[in-house]
Write an enzyme that holds these catalytic residues in place. Sequence first.
Site, PDB file in Angstrom:
ATOM      1  N   LYS A   6       0.878  -1.167   0.000  1.00 35.25           N
ATOM      2  CA  LYS A   6       0.000   0.000   0.000  1.00 35.25           C
ATOM      3  C   LYS A   6       0.910   1.209   0.000  1.00 35.25           C
ATOM      4  O   LYS A   6       1.594   1.495   0.966  1.00 35.25           O
ATOM      5  CB  LYS A   6      -0.913  -0.011   1.226  1.00 35.25           C
ATOM      6  CG  LYS A   6      -2.264   0.683   1.021  1.00 35.25           C
ATOM      7  CD  LYS A   6      -2.153   2.192   0.952  1.00 35.25           C
ATOM      8  CE  LYS A   6      -1.928   2.793   2.334  1.00 35.25           C
ATOM      9  NZ  LYS A   6      -1.875   4.279   2.281  1.00 35.25           N
TER      10      LYS A   6
ATOM     11  N   GLU B  30       8.202   0.135  12.272  1.00 34.87           N
ATOM     12  CA  GLU B  30       9.308   1.109  12.302  1.00 34.87           C
ATOM     13  C   GLU B  30       8.649   2.477  12.406  1.00 34.87           C
ATOM     14  O   GLU B  30       8.090   2.986  11.444  1.00 34.87           O
ATOM     15  CB  GLU B  30      10.151   0.971  11.033  1.00 34.87           C
ATOM     16  CG  GLU B  30      11.557   1.539  11.177  1.00 34.87           C
ATOM     17  CD  GLU B  30      11.627   3.037  10.955  1.00 34.87           C
ATOM     18  OE1 GLU B  30      11.593   3.780  11.975  1.00 34.87           O
ATOM     19  OE2 GLU B  30      11.713   3.463   9.808  1.00 34.87           O
TER      20      GLU B  30
ATOM     21  N   CYS C 162      12.427  10.122  10.441  1.00 32.13           N
ATOM     22  CA  CYS C 162      12.186   9.467  11.728  1.00 32.13           C
ATOM     23  C   CYS C 162      13.411   9.478  12.631  1.00 32.13           C
ATOM     24  O   CYS C 162      13.278   9.415  13.850  1.00 32.13           O
ATOM     25  CB  CYS C 162      11.703   8.039  11.506  1.00 32.13           C
ATOM     26  SG  CYS C 162      12.852   6.986  10.617  1.00 32.13           S
TER      27      CYS C 162
ATOM     28  N   GLU D  81       7.237  14.052  18.477  1.00 34.67           N
ATOM     29  CA  GLU D  81       7.939  14.050  17.199  1.00 34.67           C
ATOM     30  C   GLU D  81       7.293  15.109  16.310  1.00 34.67           C
ATOM     31  O   GLU D  81       6.195  14.916  15.789  1.00 34.67           O
ATOM     32  CB  GLU D  81       7.870  12.678  16.529  1.00 34.67           C
ATOM     33  CG  GLU D  81       8.683  12.636  15.246  1.00 34.67           C
ATOM     34  CD  GLU D  81       8.585  11.301  14.527  1.00 34.67           C
ATOM     35  OE1 GLU D  81       9.587  10.905  13.900  1.00 34.67           O
ATOM     36  OE2 GLU D  81       7.520  10.670  14.576  1.00 34.67           O
TER      37      GLU D  81
END
Length: 499
Positions: free
Chosen positions: A196, A271, A305, A403
């Site tokens: 996807k 992740e 990230c 974040e």
Amino acid sequence: MPVSIETQPELRRAHLTDAVIPQLDLRPFIDGAFAEAAGGATRDILDPFTGGVLAVMPECGAEEAVRAVSAARAAFDDGRWSRLPASTRAGCLRRLAELIDEHHDDLALLESADVGKPIAGTSSWDISNAAVMYRYYADLIEEQGTDVAIPGARRAFGRREPVGVVAALVPWNFPFPCISWKIGPALAAGCTVVVKSAERAPLSAQALAGLVEQAGFPPGVVNILMGSGAAAGAALVADPRIDAISFTGGVATATAVMRGSADRLPRTTLELGGKSPIVIWPDADLDAAIEAAVVGMFDVAGQNCCATSRVVVHDAIADDFVAAIVEATASRRLGDPLDDATQQGPQIDAAHVAHIDGYVRRAEADGARVLIGGSVPDALGGTFYAPTILDSTTPDMEISRAEVFGPVGCVYRVADLDAAIALANDSDFGLASCVWSGSDDVIERFVRESRVGVCWVNTFGLFDPEVPWGGTKRSGYGRELGHEALREFTVTKTVYWER
């Protein structure tokens, strides 16, 4: 022909819109062919830099997800891929890598325009890294296979077998390499996959589908569809025929993925995000550390990230070091991602700019001080955010814990190594950390006590296909890259054989 990477940005953009994108088949790739999507819904794929429409793609949903899983399930169950010799599977992976190399420049253009990433980075790393991954896993299964030896057991052995059908859900910040990190080891292990692609940046995945078609994979082994996480993604993870899920993205979406698949307990690799510290000690190579700190905070416009968004610096050098990173930040070149000289492109969209700015404004209200940046550059439009450094930040502030996923770094001053390690570990995330020092004692203790999955020492941002990648705590679990990634897509069957 692919445009040379030395060409001017306006020529690159013309080549992209006139030649590269029109050649893409934008339909879902299911069972070895491009197919029509049901329903007729479409999505505009926007250029983050110009705001223009790069392409109009069909919006896939539950129906396409079911068709793709059906194709992958049939391809796995009849053994057309999993029962092939390792050398044959390796040959398909190598051919895919060759095709990526052949179309390298066009793929780099797609990735840069779709994400807003500088072409210098997508040309030098993103596309070539994907090709490296497919070759690495091709070599790995040919050289070592997947079986497990059991020492001393004459009539017992372990077989590592492919887990089955894998749903691979990829992010928009590194779409092309992240696909390779997932499907490279999965395909090498003998699994079939349904990808996807990223809602905001799906074009390079569509290009990959065309290359898969040329590379000789049997129908149904690789399926690629574009659509929202709420529709196509949710249908994928809920499908009882999915044996494993590999997801890269944010914690909130990962939680939804786990809820959607919880009743089946598929093998899952996550992740997720990070809030990575970079610790600077007085005996470090400070010039190199300054460069690493700036790149770590602002590479991919902070949409990374492993961004080192927490700069932890010893009191003895703090003022000079902070002044130096502010000066280096001031010279950072923002602009057209298709220009070789650009160091920082736009954020993915204007909504994300507002998201980033909200964090900065709340940090100011909490007492943080903006040393540079903290605004939308007037000359560049509403999808850019200036590289920003905040001082007077404390670990309890929202800006220190969340974040931000934007070009925002926070400075923290410490008096000793105990304080540095405690601050570095004071996070819900545990993806990566970075330490700069000339002292083996400092380095060894930091590496030992740093609660992360990856630790860089006197460097930043190195990735090697042979070395595992992944985090701890809310940064997820499981590993990508290296032998460990291959194990994520296999299960061990122990056999006791009495002759």
